[in-house]
Design a protein around this motif. Structure first.
Motif, mmCIF file in Angstrom:
data_model
loop_
_atom_site.group_PDB
_atom_site.id
_atom_site.type_symbol
_atom_site.label_atom_id
_atom_site.label_comp_id
_atom_site.label_asym_id
_atom_site.label_seq_id
_atom_site.Cartn_x
_atom_site.Cartn_y
_atom_site.Cartn_z
ATOM 1 N N PHE A 3 20.685 16.519 -135.618
ATOM 2 C CA PHE A 3 20.497 15.824 -134.350
ATOM 3 C C PHE A 3 19.826 14.489 -134.633
ATOM 4 O O PHE A 3 18.913 14.399 -135.446
ATOM 5 C CB PHE A 3 19.641 16.664 -133.396
ATOM 6 N N GLN A 4 20.268 13.467 -133.924
ATOM 7 C CA GLN A 4 19.765 12.119 -134.169
ATOM 8 C C GLN A 4 18.543 11.827 -133.306
ATOM 9 O O GLN A 4 18.573 11.980 -132.085
ATOM 10 C CB GLN A 4 20.863 11.093 -133.883
ATOM 11 N N LEU A 5 17.457 11.403 -133.953
ATOM 12 C CA LEU A 5 16.264 10.967 -133.236
ATOM 13 C C LEU A 5 16.394 9.505 -132.837
ATOM 14 O O LEU A 5 16.193 9.132 -131.681
ATOM 15 C CB LEU A 5 15.017 11.157 -134.103
ATOM 16 N N ARG A 6 16.717 8.679 -133.821
ATOM 17 C CA ARG A 6 16.978 7.255 -133.648
ATOM 18 C C ARG A 6 18.086 6.887 -134.618
ATOM 19 O O ARG A 6 18.448 7.703 -135.468
ATOM 20 C CB ARG A 6 15.723 6.424 -133.979
ATOM 21 N N PRO A 7 18.628 5.678 -134.544
ATOM 22 C CA PRO A 7 19.639 5.299 -135.541
ATOM 23 C C PRO A 7 19.136 5.506 -136.960
ATOM 24 O O PRO A 7 18.041 5.068 -137.317
ATOM 25 C CB PRO A 7 19.865 3.808 -135.243
ATOM 26 N N GLN A 8 19.895 6.254 -137.747
ATOM 27 C CA GLN A 8 19.600 6.544 -139.157
ATOM 28 C C GLN A 8 18.426 7.500 -139.350
ATOM 29 O O GLN A 8 17.936 7.661 -140.463
ATOM 30 C CB GLN A 8 19.343 5.249 -139.945
ATOM 31 N N VAL A 9 17.951 8.137 -138.286
ATOM 32 C CA VAL A 9 16.852 9.116 -138.385
ATOM 33 C C VAL A 9 17.346 10.424 -137.763
ATOM 34 O O VAL A 9 17.680 10.458 -136.572
ATOM 35 C CB VAL A 9 15.582 8.627 -137.672
ATOM 36 N N PHE A 10 17.347 11.503 -138.575
ATOM 37 C CA PHE A 10 17.946 12.772 -138.135
ATOM 38 C C PHE A 10 16.985 13.938 -138.320
ATOM 39 O O PHE A 10 16.102 13.922 -139.194
ATOM 40 C CB PHE A 10 19.228 13.054 -138.925
ATOM 41 N N PHE A 11 17.190 14.960 -137.497
ATOM 42 C CA PHE A 11 16.507 16.242 -137.622
ATOM 43 C C PHE A 11 17.520 17.316 -138.000
ATOM 44 O O PHE A 11 18.679 17.269 -137.579
ATOM 45 C CB PHE A 11 15.850 16.648 -136.296
ATOM 46 N N GLU A 12 17.060 18.290 -138.764
ATOM 47 C CA GLU A 12 17.826 19.502 -139.034
ATOM 48 C C GLU A 12 17.202 20.634 -138.229
ATOM 49 O O GLU A 12 15.976 20.752 -138.161
ATOM 50 C CB GLU A 12 17.775 19.839 -140.529
ATOM 51 N N ALA A 46 15.342 15.213 -141.711
ATOM 52 C CA ALA A 46 16.281 15.227 -142.830
ATOM 53 C C ALA A 46 15.706 14.513 -144.047
ATOM 54 O O ALA A 46 16.129 14.765 -145.181
ATOM 55 C CB ALA A 46 17.598 14.574 -142.411
ATOM 56 N N LYS A 47 14.705 13.643 -143.833
ATOM 57 C CA LYS A 47 14.085 12.923 -144.941
ATOM 58 C C LYS A 47 13.352 13.866 -145.900
ATOM 59 O O LYS A 47 13.131 13.531 -147.063
ATOM 60 C CB LYS A 47 13.095 11.878 -144.414
ATOM 61 N N LEU A 48 12.963 15.038 -145.406
ATOM 62 C CA LEU A 48 12.210 15.974 -146.235
ATOM 63 C C LEU A 48 13.103 16.794 -147.162
ATOM 64 O O LEU A 48 12.599 17.462 -148.069
ATOM 65 C CB LEU A 48 11.384 16.913 -145.345
ATOM 66 N N HIS A 49 14.411 16.780 -146.919
ATOM 67 C CA HIS A 49 15.356 17.548 -147.758
ATOM 68 C C HIS A 49 14.840 18.975 -147.955
ATOM 69 O O HIS A 49 14.750 19.483 -149.072
ATOM 70 C CB HIS A 49 15.545 16.864 -149.113
ATOM 71 N N ALA A 50 14.498 19.621 -146.848
ATOM 72 C CA ALA A 50 13.803 20.906 -146.910
ATOM 73 C C ALA A 50 14.652 22.042 -147.464
ATOM 74 O O ALA A 50 14.176 22.877 -148.237
ATOM 75 C CB ALA A 50 13.286 21.278 -145.522
ATOM 76 N N ALA A 74 15.539 0.274 -131.939
ATOM 77 C CA ALA A 74 14.895 1.499 -132.449
ATOM 78 C C ALA A 74 14.743 2.539 -131.335
ATOM 79 O O ALA A 74 13.718 3.197 -131.207
ATOM 80 C CB ALA A 74 13.542 1.178 -133.075
ATOM 81 N N GLN A 75 15.782 2.673 -130.533
ATOM 82 C CA GLN A 75 15.722 3.516 -129.349
ATOM 83 C C GLN A 75 15.881 4.991 -129.690
ATOM 84 O O GLN A 75 16.481 5.355 -130.691
ATOM 85 C CB GLN A 75 16.817 3.105 -128.365
ATOM 86 N N THR A 76 15.337 5.845 -128.838
ATOM 87 C CA THR A 76 15.583 7.281 -128.959
ATOM 88 C C THR A 76 17.033 7.568 -128.601
ATOM 89 O O THR A 76 17.528 7.102 -127.577
ATOM 90 C CB THR A 76 14.645 8.063 -128.028
ATOM 91 N N SER A 77 17.702 8.337 -129.436
ATOM 92 C CA SER A 77 19.108 8.649 -129.212
ATOM 93 C C SER A 77 19.258 9.709 -128.117
ATOM 94 O O SER A 77 18.466 10.652 -128.045
ATOM 95 C CB SER A 77 19.736 9.164 -130.505
ATOM 96 N N PRO A 78 20.280 9.596 -127.273
ATOM 97 C CA PRO A 78 20.543 10.653 -126.295
ATOM 98 C C PRO A 78 20.791 12.011 -126.952
ATOM 99 O O PRO A 78 20.623 13.051 -126.319
ATOM 100 C CB PRO A 78 21.801 10.155 -125.568
ATOM 101 N N ASP A 79 21.181 12.008 -128.243
ATOM 102 C CA ASP A 79 21.441 13.260 -128.944
ATOM 103 C C ASP A 79 20.180 14.107 -129.062
ATOM 104 O O ASP A 79 20.259 15.323 -129.239
ATOM 105 C CB ASP A 79 22.002 12.957 -130.339
ATOM 106 N N LEU A 80 18.999 13.482 -128.955
ATOM 107 C CA LEU A 80 17.757 14.251 -129.032
ATOM 108 C C LEU A 80 17.675 15.277 -127.912
ATOM 109 O O LEU A 80 17.117 16.368 -128.087
ATOM 110 C CB LEU A 80 16.547 13.310 -128.973
ATOM 111 N N LEU A 81 18.253 14.953 -126.761
ATOM 112 C CA LEU A 81 18.238 15.900 -125.641
ATOM 113 C C LEU A 81 19.085 17.126 -125.946
ATOM 114 O O LEU A 81 18.816 18.222 -125.441
ATOM 115 C CB LEU A 81 18.726 15.213 -124.370
#
Length: 278
Positions: free
Chosen positions: A228-237, A210-214, A141-148
């Protein structure tokens, strides 16, 4: 959710397709030898038998306890594994001391050296190429480098905004699932944090789970510029105010002129397509 063998599996033999084979079995084998010698009181030379026995009870007892506890994460195993490493040193020294023939001792020494080299090779992989890769047994459940990349993009947008680090940013994620963003965005002074999309969600920059489907680009005042990926299978828009995104592209034109023209067109017509930022 994990069986009692969770730690042993990750320590003794861990392999995911297209990844390296991980094993620290050498440490456990030598630790068993070190523990047996402590209670047999043979081969310890100048080592304190009581201390080595304590290490044995501490390490193996803690390993059993952590294996029985239902909550398991890879870093918890460090609580007992550091004791195992010390015991392994005792075991290795005792084995070398117990072999009398010079040739056999040399062969054993070379075998131990090869085992240590394998451990060193794994350590380099675990802290380098596979530092945030699920094929690493310690990654969980690591923070993805993509968060940077997201952090750099938000900071670059602040540089072209008239208010600079005072630019308003709104972050939205259910159950406050946006950490460690508060740490990485600490240089920005005007940030709001929400567990859901608020009544007035808009600001120059919006970071939304992305879970909020805003769909906050539907009113055509903002453009979504990437996932952008926060963790595996967890994304931000990431949503950016249209004028701010145009100002950013003017100051930071893409290397390809074609890409620049495409992004400007997307910024002027945000309802047609979404430019992606990686």
């Amino acid at each position: 959710i994990h069986p009692w063998t969770f730690y042993l599996h990750r320590l003794l033999f861990f392999h995911i397709a297209k990844g390296p084979v991980w094993s620290e079995a050498l440490i456990l084998v030598l630790a068993v030898v070190g523990g047996w010698i402590a209670f047999a009181r043979k081969g310890l030379a100048g080592a304190g038998a009581s201390f080595v026995r304590f290490l044995t009870l501490y390490s193996f007892g803690l390993m059993a306890a952590y294996s029985l506890i239902s909550y398991k994460t890879p870093w918890c195993l460090l609580s007992f594994w550091h004791g195992m490493i010390l015991l392994a040193g005792v075991g290795a020294a005792a084995l070398l001391r117990g072999v009398k023939q010079r040739l056999h001792r040399l062969a054993l020494g070379l075998a131990l050296l090869a085992g240590v080299g394998h451990l060193a090779w794994q350590a380099r992989l675990a802290n380098g190429a596979y530092a945030a890769d699920p094929r690493n047994p310690y990654v969980y459940a690591q923070t993805s480098p993509d968060l940077l990349n997201l952090v750099r993009q938000v900071e670059a947008l602040a540089e072209v905004h008239p208010q600079g680090c005072q630019m308003l940013v709104k972050v939205m994620a259910p159950d406050s699932d946006y950490w460690p963003l508060p740490w990485y965005l600490r240089n920005l002074k005007q940030i709001g944090w929400w567990d859901q999309v608020p009544a007035d969600p808009f600001a120059p920059v919006l970071v939304v789970s992305a879970k909020l489907h805003a769909g906050l680009d539907e009113k055509k005042t903002h453009v979504m510029v990437g996932y952008f990926q926060l963790r595996p299978q967890v994304f931000f828009e990431l949503y950016v105010e249209l004028k701010l995104w145009q100002a950013y592209l003017t100051k930071n034109p893409p290397k390809s002129e074609t890409k620049a023209e495409d992004r400007m067109q997307n910024a002027e017509n945000p309802g047609q397509s979404h430019p992606k930022a990686s």
